[in-house]
Each structure stands twice: as C-alpha cells, then as structure tokens.
Design a protein around this motif. Structure first.
Motif, short mmCIF file in Angstrom:
data_model
loop_
_atom_site.label_atom_id
_atom_site.label_comp_id
_atom_site.label_asym_id
_atom_site.label_seq_id
_atom_site.Cartn_x
_atom_site.Cartn_y
_atom_site.Cartn_z
N LEU A 45 -4.72 -9.71 -2.45
CA LEU A 45 -3.81 -10.51 -1.63
C LEU A 45 -3.50 -11.86 -2.26
O LEU A 45 -2.59 -12.55 -1.83
N LYS A 46 -4.27 -12.25 -3.28
CA LYS A 46 -3.96 -13.48 -4.02
C LYS A 46 -2.99 -13.22 -5.16
O LYS A 46 -2.54 -14.16 -5.83
N GLY A 47 -2.67 -11.96 -5.40
CA GLY A 47 -1.68 -11.61 -6.43
C GLY A 47 -2.29 -11.17 -7.74
O GLY A 47 -3.48 -11.35 -7.99
N GLY A 48 -1.44 -10.58 -8.59
CA GLY A 48 -1.85 -10.22 -9.93
C GLY A 48 -2.52 -8.88 -10.10
O GLY A 48 -2.84 -8.48 -11.21
N LYS A 49 -2.72 -8.15 -9.02
CA LYS A 49 -3.44 -6.88 -9.12
C LYS A 49 -2.91 -5.90 -8.10
O LYS A 49 -2.62 -6.27 -6.96
N GLY A 50 -2.81 -4.63 -8.51
CA GLY A 50 -2.35 -3.59 -7.60
C GLY A 50 -1.52 -2.57 -8.32
O GLY A 50 -1.20 -2.72 -9.50
N GLY A 51 -1.16 -1.49 -7.63
CA GLY A 51 -0.36 -0.44 -8.24
C GLY A 51 0.22 0.48 -7.19
O GLY A 51 -0.28 0.55 -6.06
N ILE A 52 1.26 1.20 -7.57
CA ILE A 52 1.96 2.06 -6.63
C ILE A 52 1.13 3.29 -6.27
O ILE A 52 1.16 3.76 -5.13
N GLY A 53 0.38 3.82 -7.23
CA GLY A 53 -0.43 5.01 -6.95
C GLY A 53 -1.41 4.80 -5.81
O GLY A 53 -1.51 5.60 -4.89
N GLY A 54 -2.15 3.69 -5.87
CA GLY A 54 -3.10 3.38 -4.81
C GLY A 54 -2.41 3.16 -3.47
O GLY A 54 -2.90 3.60 -2.43
N THR A 55 -1.26 2.49 -3.51
CA THR A 55 -0.52 2.24 -2.27
C THR A 55 -0.08 3.55 -1.62
O THR A 55 -0.21 3.73 -0.40
N LEU A 56 0.43 4.49 -2.41
CA LEU A 56 0.86 5.78 -1.85
C LEU A 56 -0.31 6.57 -1.28
O LEU A 56 -0.17 7.24 -0.24
N LEU A 57 -1.46 6.50 -1.94
CA LEU A 57 -2.65 7.18 -1.40
C LEU A 57 -3.04 6.56 -0.06
O LEU A 57 -3.40 7.28 0.88
N ALA A 58 -2.95 5.24 0.03
CA ALA A 58 -3.27 4.57 1.28
C ALA A 58 -2.28 4.94 2.38
O ALA A 58 -2.65 5.13 3.54
N VAL A 59 -1.01 5.04 2.02
CA VAL A 59 0.02 5.47 2.99
C VAL A 59 -0.30 6.88 3.50
O VAL A 59 -0.20 7.16 4.70
N ALA A 60 -0.67 7.76 2.57
CA ALA A 60 -1.02 9.13 2.96
C ALA A 60 -2.24 9.13 3.88
O ALA A 60 -2.29 9.88 4.87
N LEU A 61 -3.22 8.30 3.58
CA LEU A 61 -4.43 8.21 4.42
C LEU A 61 -4.08 7.73 5.82
O LEU A 61 -4.53 8.32 6.82
N LEU A 62 -3.27 6.68 5.91
CA LEU A 62 -2.86 6.16 7.23
C LEU A 62 -2.06 7.21 8.01
O LEU A 62 -2.26 7.38 9.21
N GLY A 63 -1.16 7.92 7.30
CA GLY A 63 -0.36 8.94 7.95
C GLY A 63 -1.20 10.11 8.44
O GLY A 63 -1.00 10.61 9.56
N ALA A 64 -2.15 10.55 7.61
CA ALA A 64 -3.02 11.66 8.00
C ALA A 64 -3.89 11.28 9.18
O ALA A 64 -4.11 12.09 10.10
N LEU A 65 -4.39 10.05 9.18
CA LEU A 65 -5.23 9.58 10.28
C LEU A 65 -4.43 9.47 11.57
O LEU A 65 -4.87 9.94 12.64
N GLU A 66 -3.24 8.89 11.48
CA GLU A 66 -2.41 8.74 12.67
C GLU A 66 -2.01 10.09 13.25
O GLU A 66 -2.06 10.29 14.47
N ASN A 67 -1.61 11.02 12.38
CA ASN A 67 -1.22 12.35 12.85
C ASN A 67 -2.41 13.08 13.46
O ASN A 67 -2.27 13.76 14.50
N GLY A 68 -3.58 12.93 12.84
CA GLY A 68 -4.77 13.60 13.36
C GLY A 68 -5.15 13.10 14.74
O GLY A 68 -5.49 13.89 15.63
N LEU A 69 -5.05 11.78 14.94
CA LEU A 69 -5.35 11.22 16.25
C LEU A 69 -4.35 11.71 17.30
O LEU A 69 -4.71 12.01 18.44
N THR A 70 -3.08 11.81 16.88
CA THR A 70 -2.04 12.29 17.80
C THR A 70 -2.26 13.75 18.15
O THR A 70 -2.16 14.14 19.32
N VAL A 71 -2.55 14.58 17.15
CA VAL A 71 -2.77 16.00 17.37
C VAL A 71 -3.94 16.23 18.32
O VAL A 71 -3.92 17.14 19.16
N GLN A 72 -4.96 15.37 18.21
CA GLN A 72 -6.14 15.51 19.07
C GLN A 72 -5.94 14.89 20.44
O GLN A 72 -6.85 14.92 21.27
N GLY A 73 -4.75 14.30 20.67
CA GLY A 73 -4.46 13.73 21.97
C GLY A 73 -5.18 12.43 22.26
O GLY A 73 -5.35 12.04 23.41
#
Length: 338
Positions: A276-304
């Motif tokens: 968060l201070k800058g200078g480090k990061g990458g798109i691959g890690g961000t996409l994996l995190a997006v997938a993780l958030l999406g899978a978690l959100e969908n799983g919680l929804t599916v389970q009601g």
C-alpha cells in the motif's frame, strides 16, 4: 568419482526454487486459500463446482476484477483510488442516459461514459498532483462527489433501458469460445496491463515511482505525468465497468451495483501482494485475489448465509493482507514496542 546425494539434489532444489520464485510466495498462498474455499463449498453443495456456477462466479467478479486491475496500477504508483465505485456508477448512468437521448445509440452511450471517465481521471490526478492533496483524501472526496453527481442527474433512480439493444445484450449475455463476453473483457484488460507493467519502460517507471519517488524524479521520470495518467487509466476502466454494469442490469444505476466496489478492488489488490506504500504488486496476484473473493462470496450465497457476512469477510481479509505486509516488511507497529 561418484556424485554425492547433495550434489544430485542441488539442481532439483534450484528448479523448485526457481518455480517458487516465478509463481511467488504470495500467489501460492492465494492458490492454497482458493483451493480450500473451493473444496469446502464444493463438499457442502454438489453444484458449486459445476461449470455453470463457475461461469456465474466469473461473470460476477468481472466488474470487481476490472477495478482491481487498475487499482493495482494506482497503488504500485504510490497512490490509491477510493472513488472507483462511484465512478462506475456515474458512468453507468451517463451511458444509459446518452443511449436514450441519442435515439438508442449504444456507441454514443459508451463514448459518453468513456468521456466522463477521462474527465474524472484528470480531475482526480490534478487535485492530487497540483492541489497537493493526499490521494486518500482526494479520492474519498471523489467517492462522495461522483456518487452525488450520479444521483443528481438521475434523480436517484435507474435510467434508460438497454436490453432491447443488440450490443448491450451481447455484452451482458454473449459468449465467445464458451466464455461470457464480460469475462473476455477482463482477460484482455488484465493481460494488457500485465504486459504494460512487466515488459515496458512505462511499467518499470511506475514501479520506480512507487518504490522511491525521489530517486525516480532524479532519474528524469516525470512523476506528475505518470500519476495523472494512472488516475486517468483507473477512471477510464471504471467507465468500462460502468458500461458493463448498465448492460448487466439493463439500465443506468447511480448507486445500486457499484456501491462497495472500491473496498473490493482495494482488498483484492492488497491480498494480491500490492504494497500500500507503492512499488510492489502484480496483476497475477490481484486476479487470484479477485477469484478468491468471488468464490467466497458465491459460496456464502449458495449456502444461504446472510449477505452481511460477506462485508465482514472482505474487511477481515483486507486487515489480514495489511498485517502480512507489515510482518514481511519488518516494520514496527506504531505505538507498540519493537
């Protein structure tokens, strides 16, 4: 002369180390967490891992993914954009209203939304660079201001109706090679930004600015130009996300559908390894995190499970990501003994 066991194992160890370095420890952690989430919800619901539900998850994270990709660029550059969700909402309203005003012209609607994105990006960048306002404060103000503008011009209600237009229908429901069009848009955008960051002088300069702005300036890099360009890129992609939001919901949405996207984009970027201070990061890690958030959100929804827990999970993951960053950097927490 016989080769010792240690000597025989050395090349294998080097190859393993090279593979680990290529993937990244942060990404391996995300892959493991994603696997656990998929296995957990897959065992609880037989349809969770079906191809149909996988496509549902992919479509659901497209807008978040687009914003997270450009949030990654802004953060690497040493900034932060808390206003991307409001920008998407404003672009959604503008695209639908322009579409209707121009006699149901999708190109006019999309061009108007992109134009708004350029203006908003320049405004954000100018306030931060020339107004010398902290990026968090400037974009926090933008979060409120752009949401207010969207509500003012729309009277707080959904605008237009685009689901009788072939272009918007194609964006929302079309498929190419078995994948939804919206997912392809995310893939193309992410690939383009990845190439920009990793294989061009522009990308190397962005990392340099975020890592050490003083050294970057002394090296002749125009910090102002890069910072403003980063915010313009973020706003233009947020406008694209707004267009997709219009296509998916069938109308321009001033708030519904875009609220909370800023938290999701920042959480995904931080989880993906952006400092968060800058200078480090990458798109691959961000996409994996997006997938993780999406899978978690969908799983919680599916389970009601109550949707409010999704916000709790996102906030908790953001804290975890920042704590991990602090530990890895070896920085002492403010106000605590070393």
């Amino acid at each position: 002369m016989t080769t010792s066991t240690a000597e025989r194992r050395a090349p294998a160890a080097r190859r393993a180390g090279g593979a680990l370095a290529a993937v990244g420890g942060q990404n391996l952690s995300l892959i493991a967490a994603l696997a656990v989430v998929l296995a957990l919800f897959g065992s609880l619901n037989g349809n969770y891992l079906s191809w149909t539900n996988v496509q549902v998850i992919a479509e659901a994270v497209t807008i978040t993914g687009l914003l997270a990709v450009v949030q990654t660029v802004v953060i690497i550059c040493g900034g932060l954009d808390i206003s991307v969700g409001s920008q998407a909402g404003l672009a959604s309203v503008v695209s639908a209203m322009a579409f209707t005003s121009a006699g149901s012209s999708p190109l006019v609607g999309m061009a108007a939304a992109i134009g708004v994105g350029v203006v908003v990006g320049v405004l954000n960048g100018a306030v931060i660079v020339y107004g010398r306002v902290n990026a968090t404060i400037a974009t926090l103000a933008g979060l409120a201001a752009y949401k207010g503008v969207a509500q003012l011009i729309s009277n707080g209600a959904a605008q237009g109706y685009v689901l009788n237009d072939a272009v918007f229908v194609f964006l929302s429901r079309g498929k190419i090679a078995g994948l939804p069009v919206m997912v392809w848009i995310l893939i193309v955008a992410a690939a383009a930004v990845h190439v920009l960051l990793k294989y061009t002088d522009i990308g190397r300069n962005i990392y340099a600015i975020g890592g050490n702005p003083t050294a970057a300036r002394l090296a002749g890099i125009n910090l102002n130009k890069y910072l403003i360009s980063a915010y313009v890129l973020a706003a233009v992609v947020a406008a694209v996300a707004g267009i997709l939001l219009t296509a998916r919901t069938g109308s321009g949405q001033p708030v519904s559908g875009s609220e909370g996207l800023e938290l999701k984009s920042i959480t995904a970027a931080a989880l993906g390894g952006c400092a968060l201070k800058g200078g480090k990061g990458g798109i691959g890690g961000t996409l994996l995190a997006v997938a993780l958030l999406g899978a978690l959100e969908n799983g919680l929804t599916v389970q009601g499970i109550n949707s409010f827990w999704q916000n709790v999970a996102q906030g908790s993951l953001l804290v975890v990501a920042v704590v991990i960053q602090q530990r890895r950097s070896g920085e002492r927490a403010v106000g605590l003994p070393g």
